[in-house]
Scaffold this motif. Structure first.
Motif, PDB file in Angstrom:
ATOM      1  N   LEU A  93      -2.903   6.107  -2.533  1.00  0.00           N
ATOM      2  CA  LEU A  93      -4.384   5.656  -2.107  1.00  0.00           C
ATOM      3  C   LEU A  93      -5.104   6.792  -1.832  1.00  0.00           C
ATOM      4  N   PHE A  94      -4.514   7.743  -1.074  1.00  0.00           N
ATOM      5  CA  PHE A  94      -5.356   8.763  -0.373  1.00  0.00           C
ATOM      6  C   PHE A  94      -5.640   9.626  -1.636  1.00  0.00           C
ATOM      7  N   ALA A  95      -4.704   9.813  -2.652  1.00  0.00           N
ATOM      8  CA  ALA A  95      -4.960  10.729  -3.749  1.00  0.00           C
ATOM      9  C   ALA A  95      -6.088  10.160  -4.825  1.00  0.00           C
ATOM     10  N   ARG A  96      -5.890   9.086  -4.925  1.00  0.00           N
ATOM     11  CA  ARG A  96      -6.946   8.280  -5.726  1.00  0.00           C
ATOM     12  C   ARG A  96      -8.473   8.454  -5.169  1.00  0.00           C
ATOM     13  N   ALA A  97      -8.388   8.192  -3.672  1.00  0.00           N
ATOM     14  CA  ALA A  97      -9.618   8.391  -3.117  1.00  0.00           C
ATOM     15  C   ALA A  97     -10.061   9.665  -3.160  1.00  0.00           C
ATOM     16  N   ALA A  98      -9.521  10.883  -3.288  1.00  0.00           N
ATOM     17  CA  ALA A  98      -9.764  12.323  -3.313  1.00  0.00           C
ATOM     18  C   ALA A  98     -10.039  12.395  -4.797  1.00  0.00           C
ATOM     19  N   TRP A  99      -9.482  11.807  -5.789  1.00  0.00           N
ATOM     20  CA  TRP A  99      -9.854  12.150  -7.160  1.00  0.00           C
ATOM     21  C   TRP A  99     -11.138  11.562  -7.382  1.00  0.00           C
ATOM     22  N   SER A 100     -11.311  10.273  -6.603  1.00  0.00           N
ATOM     23  CA  SER A 100     -12.945   9.726  -7.176  1.00  0.00           C
ATOM     24  C   SER A 100     -13.884  10.569  -6.680  1.00  0.00           C
ATOM     25  N   GLY A 101     -13.676  11.604  -5.654  1.00  0.00           N
ATOM     26  CA  GLY A 101     -14.757  12.504  -5.282  1.00  0.00           C
ATOM     27  C   GLY A 101     -14.387  14.018  -6.101  1.00  0.00           C
ATOM     28  N   ILE A 102     -13.351  14.238  -6.709  1.00  0.00           N
ATOM     29  CA  ILE A 102     -13.281  15.333  -7.416  1.00  0.00           C
ATOM     30  C   ILE A 102     -13.614  15.223  -8.871  1.00  0.00           C
ATOM     31  N   ALA A 103     -13.138  14.290  -9.647  1.00  0.00           N
ATOM     32  CA  ALA A 103     -13.564  14.087 -10.939  1.00  0.00           C
ATOM     33  C   ALA A 103     -14.871  13.180 -11.211  1.00  0.00           C
ATOM     34  N   GLU A 104     -15.723  13.727 -12.014  1.00  0.00           N
ATOM     35  CA  GLU A 104     -17.081  12.541 -12.255  1.00  0.00           C
ATOM     36  C   GLU A 104     -16.456  11.326 -12.945  1.00  0.00           C
ATOM     37  N   PRO A 105     -17.031  10.405 -13.074  1.00  0.00           N
ATOM     38  CA  PRO A 105     -16.822   9.327 -13.742  1.00  0.00           C
ATOM     39  C   PRO A 105     -16.593   9.227 -15.033  1.00  0.00           C
ATOM     40  N   GLY A 106     -15.437   8.927 -15.587  1.00  0.00           N
ATOM     41  CA  GLY A 106     -15.208   8.999 -17.066  1.00  0.00           C
ATOM     42  C   GLY A 106     -14.539  10.265 -17.520  1.00  0.00           C
ATOM     43  N   ASP A 107     -14.155  11.183 -16.605  1.00  0.00           N
ATOM     44  CA  ASP A 107     -13.366  12.429 -16.960  1.00  0.00           C
ATOM     45  C   ASP A 107     -12.024  12.172 -17.458  1.00  0.00           C
TER      46      ASP A 107
ATOM     47  N   THR B  49       0.702  -1.140   0.204  1.00  0.00           N
ATOM     48  CA  THR B  49      -0.135  -0.031  -0.015  1.00  0.00           C
ATOM     49  C   THR B  49       0.978   1.309   0.004  1.00  0.00           C
ATOM     50  N   ASP B  50       0.658   2.106  -1.038  1.00  0.00           N
ATOM     51  CA  ASP B  50       1.221   3.399  -1.167  1.00  0.00           C
ATOM     52  C   ASP B  50       0.018   4.380  -0.551  1.00  0.00           C
ATOM     53  N   ILE B  51       0.404   4.852   0.890  1.00  0.00           N
ATOM     54  CA  ILE B  51      -0.469   5.472   1.496  1.00  0.00           C
ATOM     55  C   ILE B  51      -1.033   6.782   0.777  1.00  0.00           C
TER      56      ILE B  51
ATOM     57  N   ARG C  81     -16.713  -1.346   5.621  1.00  0.00           N
ATOM     58  CA  ARG C  81     -16.095  -2.432   5.139  1.00  0.00           C
ATOM     59  C   ARG C  81     -15.776  -2.463   3.676  1.00  0.00           C
ATOM     60  N   ALA C  82     -15.786  -1.359   3.069  1.00  0.00           N
ATOM     61  CA  ALA C  82     -15.499  -1.243   1.678  1.00  0.00           C
ATOM     62  C   ALA C  82     -14.084  -0.795   1.487  1.00  0.00           C
ATOM     63  N   VAL C  83     -13.292  -1.379   0.471  1.00  0.00           N
ATOM     64  CA  VAL C  83     -11.748  -1.054   0.470  1.00  0.00           C
ATOM     65  C   VAL C  83     -11.722  -0.437  -0.959  1.00  0.00           C
ATOM     66  N   LEU C  84     -10.655   0.274  -1.217  1.00  0.00           N
ATOM     67  CA  LEU C  84     -10.329   1.135  -2.461  1.00  0.00           C
ATOM     68  C   LEU C  84      -9.366   0.364  -3.319  1.00  0.00           C
ATOM     69  N   VAL C  85      -9.763  -0.138  -4.414  1.00  0.00           N
ATOM     70  CA  VAL C  85      -8.858  -1.001  -5.394  1.00  0.00           C
ATOM     71  C   VAL C  85      -8.353  -0.097  -6.461  1.00  0.00           C
ATOM     72  N   THR C  86      -7.052   0.009  -6.615  1.00  0.00           N
ATOM     73  CA  THR C  86      -6.378   0.845  -7.615  1.00  0.00           C
ATOM     74  C   THR C  86      -5.672   0.012  -8.635  1.00  0.00           C
ATOM     75  N   PRO C  87      -5.259   0.713  -9.809  1.00  0.00           N
ATOM     76  CA  PRO C  87      -4.793  -0.083 -10.894  1.00  0.00           C
ATOM     77  C   PRO C  87      -3.570  -1.113 -10.744  1.00  0.00           C
ATOM     78  N   GLU C  88      -2.758  -0.633  -9.524  1.00  0.00           N
ATOM     79  CA  GLU C  88      -1.737  -1.328  -9.188  1.00  0.00           C
ATOM     80  C   GLU C  88      -2.160  -2.561  -8.398  1.00  0.00           C
ATOM     81  N   HIS C  89      -3.201  -2.838  -8.018  1.00  0.00           N
ATOM     82  CA  HIS C  89      -3.628  -4.223  -7.289  1.00  0.00           C
ATOM     83  C   HIS C  89      -3.824  -5.399  -8.142  1.00  0.00           C
ATOM     84  N   PRO C  90      -3.365  -6.314  -7.615  1.00  0.00           N
ATOM     85  CA  PRO C  90      -3.312  -7.487  -8.576  1.00  0.00           C
ATOM     86  C   PRO C  90      -4.976  -7.949  -8.974  1.00  0.00           C
ATOM     87  N   SER C  91      -5.889  -7.615  -8.242  1.00  0.00           N
ATOM     88  CA  SER C  91      -7.294  -7.780  -8.676  1.00  0.00           C
ATOM     89  C   SER C  91      -7.906  -6.944  -9.516  1.00  0.00           C
TER      90      SER C  91
END
Length: 411
Positions: free
Chosen positions: A36-50, A31-33, A122-132
């Protein structure tokens, strides 16, 4: 570009950031803290598909891109210092417009609240670097999600590598629900993950059929994963969470909207081996999912209905005007997704990428020449001929006077 964050991070104490992120970090990856925080922030800043956000984050990284907003960089400075290889004037204009959208949402407290809500459910945030992370989402290019919020089994997201998207009308008829039940259970029994949107009608029946088969199903939502929608499907969504996954690119607390539904549909279309519209009216929203599948080059199928039924008019339109394959049985649906009848996903997983591409280019009924197969698969003719020989040894293909065909593998 070097990371621009210092302590404090995004205007917050670094320990606050670390605690809030650790609660939503998915298992199975380092985990790159800060990222992960930045991507969480971006998910609320930019609308889907931006696409502007997607392009910027892919060019400089999520944390560096967020730091540019925090430090109120101008569009010209972002272009100048990010070394983005694009038409600088055009991209600067895009960024000017994007900054007007993004900056009002730049709120550290809002990001922490979203992370807290995610931890609570109990939600998790999955980023492009994650194996799943589903690699097929990368085909969306700059429109790909920056991160995915998930409730349920993280590995269920990985399992969408062998999946079929089943979509259709909310106002389904008894015929449509019967078709959805047969398709969902039959494809699930063949090892496919069933992907849909948890809506009323066809979506819900497809999910229920997979659950009844004790198979994995994944639902993509248009709002936050902490807000089951539609509310009448709260129990169904809870069952999906127990055995599969519920996924969204919108942070917890986010409300579904018409735009987010349309953008959610691109994820459903992108992750599947094929998209099949089971029942749809002339203007059904599921045609939007079909459009995304066609644009991505995904196999697209449609189930016909009675010619007198307005509820099937959209399916007939897809077959007539948009080249959707007419499918009437589960075997035909599985074939559309690249699997011969009777084959298992273990068989498919054991094949090489070239074998998979050749099989994807073949049909059970329509013989095709090596040149045609090469065009459809994107492989050289010589490679196609070599692969066909290997597949023939395994009785997966057969050569006829007119060309090559699939050989259905019967139980």
């Amino acid at each position: 570009m070097t990371r621009m964050f210092r302590d404090p991070v995004f205007g917050l104490d670094a320990d606050v950031v670390r605690r809030s992120v650790e609660n939503v970090a998915p298992p199975g990856a380092a985990t790159d803290i800060v990222d992960l925080f930045a991507r969480a922030a971006w998910s609320g800043i930019a609308e889907p598909g931006d696409s502007t956000a997607g392009f910027l984050v892919s060019a400089v990284g999520a944390s560096a891109a967020l730091a540019m907003l925090v430090e109120r960089w101008s569009a010209d400075r972002i272009v100048r210092e990010s070394m983005v290889d694009v038409d600088t004037a055009a991209f600067a204009t895009q960024l000017d417009r994007a900054l007007v959208r993004w900056l009002p949402r730049l709120d550290s407290r809002s990001t922490v609240r979203q992370l807290t809500l995610a931890a609570t459910c109990r939600a998790v945030l999955v980023t492009p670097e994650h194996p799943s992370w589903p690699e097929r989402l990368d085909d969306l290019g700059p429109h790909a999600p920056l991160a995915l919020w998930l409730r349920g089994r993280t590995d269920a997201l990985r399992d969408t590598a062998h999946s079929v998207a089943l979509v259709g009308a909310r106002a389904a008829t008894g015929y449509g629900e019967h078709v959805a039940m047969e398709a969902g259970s039959g494809l699930a029994d063949r090892g496919f993950v069933i992907v849909s949107g948890a809506a009323y009608g066809i979506d819900g029946m497809a999910h229920r059929a997979a659950l009844a088969s004790q198979s994995t199903t994944v639902a993509f939502l248009a709002g936050g994963v902490d807000r089951p929608y539609p509310s009448g499907h709260s129990n169904l969504i809870g069952r999906i969470i127990d055995t599969g996954a519920v996924v969204s690119e919108v942070p917890c607390g986010g409300a579904p909207s018409k735009w987010r539904f349309l953008q959610r549909n691109r994820l459903i279309a992108a992750v599947g081996d094929a998209t099949i519209v089971l029942e749809a009216g002339w203007r059904s929203g599921s045609l939007n999912t079909a459009g995304h599948a066609a644009a991505l080059g995904r196999p697209l199928g449609a189930v016909p209905g009675p010619i007198t039924s307005a509820a099937s008019a959209g399916c007939h339109r897809l077959i007539r005007e948009y080249g959707a394959v007419c499918v009437t049985t589960v075997d035909e649906m599985a074939e559309l997704a690249g699997m011969s009848p009777g084959e298992t996903n273990e068989d498919a997983a054991a094949r090489s990428s070239e074998e998979t591409r050749v099989l994807d280019a073949l049909s059970v009924r329509s013989p095709r020449s090596p040149g045609d197969i090469a065009t459809r698969s994107g492989l050289p003719v010589g490679t196609v001929q070599s692969v066909l020989g290997l597949l023939e040894l395994g009785d997966l293909v057969a050569e006829k006077p007119e060309g090559w065909v699939f050989v259905p593998q019967r139980p």
